[in-house]
Motif scaffolding. Structure first.
Motif, PDB file in Angstrom:
ATOM      1  N   UNK A 100       0.863  -1.175   0.000  1.00  0.00           N
ATOM      2  CA  UNK A 100       0.000   0.000   0.000  1.00  0.00           C
ATOM      3  C   UNK A 100       0.898   1.223   0.000  1.00  0.00           C
ATOM      4  N   UNK A 101       0.601   2.162  -0.886  1.00  0.00           N
ATOM      5  CA  UNK A 101       1.362   3.404  -0.995  1.00  0.00           C
ATOM      6  C   UNK A 101       0.411   4.561  -0.728  1.00  0.00           C
ATOM      7  N   UNK A 102       0.722   5.337   0.302  1.00  0.00           N
ATOM      8  CA  UNK A 102      -0.085   6.502   0.646  1.00  0.00           C
ATOM      9  C   UNK A 102       0.692   7.736   0.217  1.00  0.00           C
ATOM     10  N   UNK A 103       0.207   8.408  -0.815  1.00  0.00           N
ATOM     11  CA  UNK A 103       0.827   9.637  -1.296  1.00  0.00           C
ATOM     12  C   UNK A 103       0.238  10.780  -0.486  1.00  0.00           C
ATOM     13  N   UNK A 104       1.106  11.557   0.139  1.00  0.00           N
ATOM     14  CA  UNK A 104       0.678  12.556   1.102  1.00  0.00           C
ATOM     15  C   UNK A 104       1.532  13.808   1.001  1.00  0.00           C
ATOM     16  N   UNK A 105       1.094  14.830   1.703  1.00  0.00           N
ATOM     17  CA  UNK A 105       1.871  16.061   1.852  1.00  0.00           C
ATOM     18  C   UNK A 105       1.921  16.394   3.342  1.00  0.00           C
ATOM     19  N   UNK A 106       2.841  17.240   3.715  1.00  0.00           N
ATOM     20  CA  UNK A 106       2.978  17.591   5.132  1.00  0.00           C
ATOM     21  C   UNK A 106       1.807  18.433   5.634  1.00  0.00           C
ATOM     22  N   UNK A 107       1.089  19.079   4.742  1.00  0.00           N
ATOM     23  CA  UNK A 107      -0.024  19.943   5.155  1.00  0.00           C
ATOM     24  C   UNK A 107      -1.383  19.249   5.016  1.00  0.00           C
ATOM     25  N   UNK A 108      -1.404  17.994   4.607  1.00  0.00           N
ATOM     26  CA  UNK A 108      -2.658  17.261   4.415  1.00  0.00           C
ATOM     27  C   UNK A 108      -3.250  16.891   5.771  1.00  0.00           C
ATOM     28  N   UNK A 109      -4.402  17.447   6.078  1.00  0.00           N
ATOM     29  CA  UNK A 109      -5.000  17.197   7.394  1.00  0.00           C
ATOM     30  C   UNK A 109      -5.710  15.852   7.479  1.00  0.00           C
ATOM     31  N   UNK A 110      -6.123  15.285   6.358  1.00  0.00           N
ATOM     32  CA  UNK A 110      -6.845  14.013   6.385  1.00  0.00           C
ATOM     33  C   UNK A 110      -5.948  12.809   6.115  1.00  0.00           C
ATOM     34  N   UNK A 111      -4.716  13.044   5.717  1.00  0.00           N
ATOM     35  CA  UNK A 111      -3.807  11.941   5.366  1.00  0.00           C
ATOM     36  C   UNK A 111      -3.466  11.034   6.544  1.00  0.00           C
ATOM     37  N   UNK A 112      -3.130  11.566   7.715  1.00  0.00           N
ATOM     38  CA  UNK A 112      -2.821  10.654   8.835  1.00  0.00           C
ATOM     39  C   UNK A 112      -3.996   9.735   9.193  1.00  0.00           C
ATOM     40  N   UNK A 113      -5.216  10.238   9.092  1.00  0.00           N
ATOM     41  CA  UNK A 113      -6.386   9.416   9.392  1.00  0.00           C
ATOM     42  C   UNK A 113      -6.520   8.289   8.369  1.00  0.00           C
ATOM     43  N   UNK A 114      -6.347   8.592   7.092  1.00  0.00           N
ATOM     44  CA  UNK A 114      -6.407   7.561   6.055  1.00  0.00           C
ATOM     45  C   UNK A 114      -5.320   6.518   6.286  1.00  0.00           C
ATOM     46  N   UNK A 115      -4.131   6.980   6.642  1.00  0.00           N
ATOM     47  CA  UNK A 115      -3.018   6.065   6.918  1.00  0.00           C
ATOM     48  C   UNK A 115      -3.348   5.168   8.102  1.00  0.00           C
ATOM     49  N   UNK A 116      -3.884   5.755   9.180  1.00  0.00           N
ATOM     50  CA  UNK A 116      -4.214   4.978  10.380  1.00  0.00           C
ATOM     51  C   UNK A 116      -5.262   3.912  10.091  1.00  0.00           C
ATOM     52  N   UNK A 117      -6.281   4.251   9.291  1.00  0.00           N
ATOM     53  CA  UNK A 117      -7.317   3.265   8.946  1.00  0.00           C
ATOM     54  C   UNK A 117      -6.729   2.133   8.122  1.00  0.00           C
ATOM     55  N   UNK A 118      -5.863   2.467   7.212  1.00  0.00           N
ATOM     56  CA  UNK A 118      -5.206   1.457   6.394  1.00  0.00           C
ATOM     57  C   UNK A 118      -4.318   0.562   7.260  1.00  0.00           C
ATOM     58  N   UNK A 119      -3.572   1.178   8.146  1.00  0.00           N
ATOM     59  CA  UNK A 119      -2.691   0.414   9.037  1.00  0.00           C
ATOM     60  C   UNK A 119      -3.498  -0.512   9.956  1.00  0.00           C
TER      61      UNK A 119
END
Length: 179
Positions: free
Chosen positions: A72-91
């Motif tokens: 799984x590859x999560x493409x993200x940016x440092x300012x993305x507020x929803x990215x950590x949540x998507x990552x956590x759900x995937x993890x």
């Protein structure tokens, strides 16, 4: 010879040393955290990685050809507020599946040297990447239809089949991925 009042002060000072050491350590704790920002975000049982690979225009083709499966590859940016949540759900899904899965965070907006400063948002990642080159061309190499919205999640199953989504993957997509 000390007077009785001087002896009392000396004994009182000696009794305070353990407390003073504790207070001194407490006063230094914020300095330690400032100097070692990752120390407070370490998670037990997470796959700690301390290196960042470059992600250029050729990387995606190489990963598709010979990269780890499933992944799984999560493409993200440092300012993305929803990215950590998507990552956590995937993890969480990966952890519940009890399968060995490559879980990579691909940070698009900072150099490799700065990715680890943001790694606490992606604790548990097995690999970190940083865009290295012209970002639109790199995105084009990953998916010509990608509208440059994050989190952009790409799932590769054990046979190399690709699924893509913006935001957290739907449960049906996740089940199909690790089936």
């Amino acid at each position: 010879m000390n007077s009785p009042s001087e002896d009392l002060l000396t004994r009182a000072d000696a009794a305070c040393w353990p407390r003073r050491r504790l207070l001194g350590a407490a006063a230094l704790a914020p300095l330690f955290c400032w100097a070692n920002p990752h120390a407070m975000h370490a998670t037990p049982n997470s796959s700690a990685t301390s290196s960042v690979a470059d992600f250029d225009e050729t990387t995606w083709a190489q990963l598709l050809q010979g990269g780890p499966r499933p992944a799984a590859y999560v493409f993200t940016t440092t300012y993305c507020s929803t990215c950590p949540d998507a990552f956590d759900k995937l993890q969480a899904f990966i952890k519940a599946s009890r399968q060995k899965v490559e879980l990579a965070a691909v940070v698009m907006d900072v150099s490799a040297e700065r990715v680890l400063a943001h790694a606490h948002h992606y604790a548990g990642a097995t690999k970190y990447f940083a865009f290295d080159g012209f970002a639109p061309a790199i995105r084009q190499s990953v998916d010509p239809k990608w509208p440059n919205v994050t989190p952009y999640v790409v799932l590769l199953d054990r046979n190399g089949a690709v699924q893509r989504t913006i935001g957290p993957p739907a449960p049906a997509m996740l089940k199909k991925w690790l089936a």
